[in-house]
Design an enzyme around this catalytic site. Structure first.
Site, short mmCIF file in Angstrom:
data_model
loop_
_atom_site.label_atom_id
_atom_site.label_comp_id
_atom_site.label_asym_id
_atom_site.label_seq_id
_atom_site.Cartn_x
_atom_site.Cartn_y
_atom_site.Cartn_z
CD GLU A 1 -1.77 2.30 1.67
OE1 GLU A 1 -1.45 3.20 0.86
OE2 GLU A 1 -1.83 2.46 2.90
CB CYS B 1 -1.96 6.36 3.05
SG CYS B 1 -2.88 5.19 4.06
#
Length: 1002
Positions: A762, A796
Site C-alpha cells: 500500500e 495515506c
C-alpha cells in the site's frame, strides 16, 4: 427503568385529574378542521406534501431529502432536475398530482420551471409554519401576534453549525443585537398578567435561547478545560449584557455527547458570585435520554446549594434518529429509550420530580402531547404551584391549538420561536417535519382522530426497553462472530479520566531501551537509535536496538525452524491467540493511545481509533481464518474433491509510522493467523510502539520463532529480508518509491529460491474530494478540513485536493479558510489541539519545500503561525490550483491542500482521476445522478460520499487502492488473508471395481 412504586404513586396522586384535564384539552384541539378534514382538492401544496409523506414512507424519505437540498440549488432548472431525480426513486409511489407536475423531460422547459416554482413556494410556506421569521422585524410581528393571543416567547437563532471562530463571534454578536432590539420593542408593551407579571413579580419581557457549542467552534468533551474557558468568556459577555437589558437567557441542550460538558460548564459558571443570584436563566433536559432522571436529581441538589431558583425546560428530545444511528455506528450503549412509550413514561416521572421541587427549579414543560401537559397541569394545580414557577412551552407552528387551550385554562405559555434564513434553518425544518409525520407522533395521531381514550392513556412500557447496548463483544459460542471494537467515548468523564491517567503514567516511562525479539529472546544489538516525540523534539521516547545482518539471518533461521510446527497448529488455536491479543489491547487501550500520541504525534482520539482498528484486525482475521480453514468440498459420484489452504511460509512485514499500531498489527496478525512465521520490521520513528505490540503478542502466547520483532535500517536489514531466498510474502505499507523498489527486488529469483514471492504493498495516494453545487457546505467544509489536516495530513487516505463547483467556489473557499484558522495547532498530548506535528525534521523539510514550490506557482490562501519546539508545519491552503501543478500531482504527505475549480461535474471527475494514484476519494453532493456517476467512475479503492475520507473501519470499509496506490487486496476485507495462503485441491477416486459409496444409502 423506573420502579413500579414510582409508577403507582404517580397514578394514585394525579391520574384522575390528569384524565379530566386531558379530555378538556384534547377536545379543544379538535374543535376546528385540520388538514386531514379538508377536501383534498382544496389543500395547498404545503399541506399536500405533509399529507403524502404521512401515507407513503418511501416518498417521505425522498421528499425530505429533496427539501434538504433546495436551499443549496442555484436555479429553477437545478431544482426541477433534482426534484425529478428524487421523485423517480424506485421506492417512491407518486400521487397523481405529483406525477402531473413531474411530467417534463427537459428541466429548462416551461413545465419544469413551473414545477420548480410550485414546489419551492410550497417548501417555503412549509418552512415558515415553523420559523417565526427571516429577520428581527418579522420576528417582532410574530411576537406581537403571540402576545395578543396571551402567549409569551423565547427566540432562537437558526444555524447552530458553528465551524469557525468568526462564526462563533458572529453568533454572540447576533444575540447581543437581538436582545437590544427586542428590549427596545418591549418598551412599547404594556405588562400583561400571566405573561409579564406573576405573583405580583415582573417577569423578563425578553427571552432568548442559546446553544453552548455555538460559542466555540472547537467545543469538544475531550477538552473540557479549554472548551469551558472559551465558552465562558463569551457567555459572561452575553449574561452581563442581558442583565443590563433585563433579558432572560435560556440554555438549550443538544446532542448527547455534549450533555455532560454543557451541564458542567453551566453549573460552574452560574455558581460564580456575579451570576449566582440570577433567576432569569434556565437550562434544558431531554427525557428521551436514559440518564436524564439522574441528571434532574443532580440539578435539583445543585440548585439547592446555589440558593436561587432557575428555570428547567423539560423536553423529550429532537435528535432520536441521530443518537441511535451514532451509537450503533460506534458500538456504544444507546443513550436514548428505544420505545416512544418509555420516553413518555420517563417524561412523566421527570415532570413530577421537577414540579415537586419547584422552589428550586421552576418548571417549563415543553411538549405537544396533551397527556404530558395535562399531567403537569394536574400536578401544578394539586400542589398549588405559584404561577411564577410554572409554565408550558410549545414549538412555533407545532402546538397552536394546544397552546390556546392552555392559555384558556390560565397557564403561561411560552412559544419557542426560531428565526433566520431558510438555508441555516433547513436542519431545524427537517426535524420538525420528521416529528410531524412520524407514526408515533402525538400530533399526527391526534390529527388522525385516534380515540381520545388511547391518546391520553398512561404510557405502557414493554419490558424489552432496557438499557440495551449494541454489542461489541463476540459470542462465546462457536462460530464466533465478529463485532467492531467501539472507540472511546470521551464525553464519558470516567473514560476521559482513565485516558489522562494513562498519559501521565506513560510519560513517567519515557526513555527506556527496547530490544529486538529473535527466536523468543530479547537480544542486545550493536547499534541503537533514539525515538523522539515530534511534539517536543528534545523529549526521548525510547532507545531501540537495531539488528545486524547476522541477527537478521538468525531470525530467518528461527522462523524456518518454527514454521513446521506453526503450520501444523490448527486455525482455531492460531485464532485464539489473536483474540487474546485483542483482549490485551483492549485492556491496555489508554496506555497504547498514550504511546502513539507521544511517539508519532497523533492526538488521543485518533490514536484511540487506531487501537480499535488493531483490535478489529485481530478479531476479524481470526474469524476469517476459521472460515477459510473449513475449506470446500466439490464431490460427485465416485469422486471426492477437497479445496483447502496452506500457509506460504515466511512473511516479512514492513510497517509504517503513520499508523504504527493498527497497520503493523493488521499485516502481522494476518500473516500469523494464516500459519506463516512472521518478522516485523517497523519504521524507525515508531519502533517503540511496535515493541509494545511485541509485548502483547508474546503475552497472548505466540510461540518462539513464530513472531519476531526485528527493528533495523531499511536500506540494509529491510533489503536483506526482502531479497532473502526464504522470504515468501512481503507486506509493506509506505512510500511509493520504497514500495516500487520492494516490488522490483522481490521479483528477482535468488539462488536456492524455489517459489515466487508475493508482495502486498500500500503506497499512498493523491486523494481528492469533489464538492458540487448541491453539497451541504456545513458538512463539506468540516469534512474537507478534517480529511486534509487530521494528523497533519499524514494519513495515506488524507485529502490533498478539493475540487469545487465554480458556482460555490468562493463561498466554500472563504469558509474553509476560516474553519482551518480555527484549528488549534500544537503538542498532540494537549486536549485542546486538533492538529499536531509532522513526524520528523526530514518530513518537515520536504513539506516546506513543496510549500515553497506552491507559493511560486499558485495563490497562497492560508498559512498560519505555528508553535516552536516540535516538528510543526502550518496547515496550508493553495487556491486557483491547476490540475497539472506539482502540488496537485505529487504526494506531499503533509498538511497542504490544493483547492481547484471545476465548471461541471464531468470536469470535476476528470480532474479527480487525473493522477497516478487511486486510493481514496470523496464526494459531497445531494444530487442523486452525481452520486451514482461517482460510484461508477471515480477511480479510487475507497469512495466516501458525504463524509470524511479518512478512518476506514475493518469489515465495514475494507481499505486499499489500485494504480500506483498499491498492489494487493483490501485490508480488513474478506479476501485479504488469501494473499498469505496457497490454495490446494486434493481429488480422490473412491470407486473400487466399479462401485462407490453412495451418500445416504443403507
Amino acid at each position: 427503568m423506573v420502579s413500579q412504586t414510582n409508577t403507582n404513586k404517580t397514578d394514585r396522586r394525579y391520574e384522575s385529574k390528569t384524565q379530566d384535564i386531558a379530555q378538556e384539552l384534547i377536545k379543544s384541539t379538535r374543535q376546528n378542521s385540520n388538514i386531514f378534514n379538508r377536501m383534498r382538492e382544496q389543500m395547498r401544496w404545503d399541506d399536500k406534501i405533509l399529507d403524502w409523506t404521512m401515507s407513503n414512507p418511501g416518498l417521505r424519505v425522498q421528499m425530505f431529502r429533496f427539501i434538504d437540498t433546495i436551499p443549496a440549488l442555484q436555479s429553477k432548472t437545478e431544482i426541477a432536475h433534482h426534484f425529478q431525480q428524487y421523485m423517480s426513486a424506485e421506492a417512491v409511489e407518486l400521487p397523481n398530482a405529483l406525477k402531473g407536475i413531474l411530467n417534463f423531460s427537459d428541466p429548462d422547459s416551461f413545465p419544469a420551471q413551473t414545477a420548480a416554482a410550485t414546489i419551492t413556494k410550497a417548501v417555503e410556506t412549509l418552512a415558515y409554519k415553523y420559523i417565526a421569521g427571516e429577520n428581527i422585524a418579522e420576528v417582532i410581528k410574530t411576537i406581537d401576534r403571540l402576545r395578543k393571543q396571551g402567549m409569551t416567547y423565547t427566540i432562537d437563532l437558526l444555524g447552530e453549525a458553528v465551524i469557525t471562530e468568526n462564526e462563533a463571534q458572529d453568533y454572540l454578536q447576533r444575540y447581543l443585537d437581538l436582545m437590544e432590539q427586542l428590549t427596545q420593542k418591549a418598551q412599547t408593551w404594556k405588562r400583561v398578567e400571566g405573561i409579564d407579571l406573576a405573583d405580583g413579580e415582573d417577569l423578563p419581557q425578553v427571552q432568548v435561547s442559546v446553544k453552548l457549542t455555538a460559542f466555540y467552534s472547537q467545543f469538544d468533551p475531550l477538552d473540557p478545560v479549554g472548551s469551558k474557558a472559551q465558552v465562558c468568556d463569551r457567555l459572561r459577555i452575553l449574561l452581563r449584557r442581558a442583565a443590563e437589558l433585563g433579558a432572560a437567557i435560556h440554555f438549550d441542550m443538544e446532542q448527547y455527547r455534549y450533555k455532560d460538558l454543557t451541564l458542567a460548564i453551566l453549573k460552574e459558571l452560574l455558581m460564580e458570585s456575579e451570576f449566582r443570584s440570577r433567576t432569569d436563566l434556565g437550562m434544558t433536559l431531554q427525557a428521551y435520554l436514559r440518564d436524564s432522571y439522574q441528571d434532574l436529581q443532580d440539578l435539583i441538589a445543585w440548585a439547592k446549594e446555589r440558593g436561587h431558583p432557575l428555570t428547567l425546560r423539560l423536553v423529550k428530545g429532537a435528535y432520536w434518529d441521530q443518537e441511535t444511528i451514532n451509537s450503533e455506528q460506534n458500538h456504544w450503549q444507546q443513550p436514548v429509550y428505544n420505545q416512544k412509550a418509555a420516553t413518555d413514561h420517563n417524561y412523566e416521572r421527570m415532570t413530577q420530580l421537577l414540579l415537586e421541587n419547584h422552589e428550586y427549579l421552576c418548571g417549563a414543560i415543553g411538549s405537544h402531547n396533551v397527556r404530558s401537559q395535562a399531567l403537569a397541569c394536574a400536578i401544578a394545580e394539586t400542589l398549588k404551584i405559584p404561577p411564577r414557577r410554572f409554565e408550558m412551552q410549545v414549538l412555533y407552528g407545532m402546538g397552536d391549538k394546544l397552546a390556546q387551550a392552555l392559555v384558556k385554562r390560565g397557564h403561561r405559555v411560552r412559544v419557542y420561536s426560531p428565526y433566520g434564513k431558510l438555508l441555516p434553518g433547513m436542519a431545524y425544518l427537517i426535524r420538525r417535519l420528521l416529528e410531524n409525520t412520524a407514526n408515533s407522533s402525538f400530533l399526527r395521531q391526534n390529527q388522525e382522530n385516534k380515540p381520545i381514550e388511547e391518546l391520553i392513556a398512561p404510557p405502557i412500557v414493554e419490558s424489552t426497553d432496557t438499557d440495551s447496548v449494541t454489542s461489541s463483544k463476540p459470542s462465546t459460542h462457536p462460530p464466533i462472530p465478529f463485532f467492531n471494537a467501539p472507540d472511546t467515548d470521551y464525553a464519558d468523564t470516567k473514560r476521559r479520566t482513565k485516558a489522562e491517567e494513562a498519559l501521565s503514567q506513560v510519560k513517567k516511562e519515557l526513555g527506556k531501551t527496547y530490544l529486538p525479539l529473535i527466536d523468543g529472546e530479547y537480544q542486545e544489538t550493536p547499534n541503537y537509535i533514539d525515538s523522539r516525540n515530534p511534539s517536543r523534539e528534545t523529549e526521548l521516547v525510547g532507545q531501540v536496538g537495531q539488528i545486524s545482518l547476522e541477527q537478521a539471518e538468525q531470525a530467518m533461521n528461527a522462523a524456518k525452524s518454527a514454521f513446521k510446527s506453526w503450520k501444523a497448529t490448527s486455525a482455531s488455536e492460531r485464532a485464539e491467540i489473536l483474540r487474546r491479543a485483542a483482549d490485551l489491547m483492549e485492556q491496555r487501550r489508554h496506555e497504547l493511545n498514550a504511546w502513539i500520541c507521544l511517539e508519532v504525534g497523533k492526538i488521543i482520539p485518533q490514536a484511540d481509533g487506531e487501537v480499535s482498528e488493531a483490535i478489529d484486525f485481530c478479531r476479524y482475521y481470526a474469524s476469517e481464518m476459521e472460515r477459510l480453514a473449513t475449506g470446500k468440498n466439490y464431490d460427485l459420484a465416485g469422486e471426492n474433491n477437497r479445496y483447502f489452504y496452506q500457509p506460504k511460509g515466511i512473511a516479512v512485514v514492513i510497517s509504517p509510522w503513520n499508523f504504527p499500531f493498527a497497520i503493523a498489527t493488521g499485516m502481522t496478525v494476518a500473516a500469523l493467523v494464516a500459519g506463516n512465521c512472521t518478522l516485523l520490521k517497523p519504521a524507525a520513528t515508531s519502533s517503540v510502539i511496535a515493541a509494545k505490540l511485541t509485548e502483547i503478542l508474546v503475552e497472548a502466547g505466540i510461540p518462539s520463532g513464530v513472531f519476531q520483532y526485528v527493528p533495523g535500517k531499511g536500506s540494509e536489514v529491510g533489503t536483506y529480508l526482502v531479497e532473502h531466498k526464504d522470504t515468501h510474502v512481503i507486506a509493506f505499507t509506505g512510500s511509493r518509491e520504497v514500495g516500487c523498489r520492494i516490488y522490483a527486488q522481490a521479483a528477482k529469483l535468488q539462488p536456492g529460491q524455489k517459489h515466487l514471492k508475493r508482495v502486498i504493498a500500500e503506497m499512498g495516494g493523491k486523494n481528492a474530494i469533489i464538492v458540487d453545487e448541491s453539497a451541504d457546505l456545513d458538512q463539506a467544509v468540516v469534512g474537507v478540513a478534517q480529511s486534509a489536516f487530521g494528523y497533519s495530513g499524514q494519513k495515506c487516505s488524507a485529502c490533498s485536493r478539493v475540487i469545487v463547483a465554480s458556482s460555490i467556489y468562493n463561498a466554500f473557499l472563504a469558509r474553509l479558510i476560516e474553519a482551518t484558522k480555527s484549528l488549534n495547532v500544537g503538542a498532540a498530548d494537549n486536549p485542546s489541539i486538533q492538529m499536531g506535528p509532522v513526524i520528523d525534521p526530514q518530513a518537515r523539510k520536504r513539506i516546506l519545500e513543496y510549500i515553497a514550490q506552491g507559493k511560486e506557482a499558485n495563490e497562497l490562501a492560508l498559512e498560519m503561525s505555528i508553535p516552536e519546539g516540535g516538528y510543526y508545519v502550518s496547515p496550508t491552503i493553495f487556491s486557483e490550483v491547476n490540475p497539472d501543478d506539482t502540488i496537485a500531482q505529487e504526494e506531499i504527505f503533509g498538511p497542504v491542500l490544493a483547492v481547484m475549480k471545476a465548471d461541471n461535474f464531468a470536469q470535476a471527475l476528470s480532474i479527480a482521476n487525473g493522477t497516478d494514484y487511486a486510493l481514496t476519494g470523496g464526494l459531497y453532493s445531494r444530487t442523486p445522478s452525481h452520486i451514482e456517476q461517482a460510484s461508477r467512475e471515480f477511480e479510487v479503492g475507497n469512495l466516501y460520499i458525504n463524509r470524511t475520507i479518512t478512518g476506514a473501519i475493518v469489515a465495514r470499509q475494507p481499505f486499499g487502492g489500485f494504480k500506483l496506490s498499491g498492489v494487493g487486496s483490501k485490508a480488513g476485507g474478506p479476501d485479504y488473508l488469501l494473499q498469505f495462503l496457497d490454495p490446494r485441491v486434493v481429488t480422490e477416486n473412491i470407486q473400487r471395481q466399479g462401485f462407490a459409496p453412495i451418500e445416504g444409502a443403507e
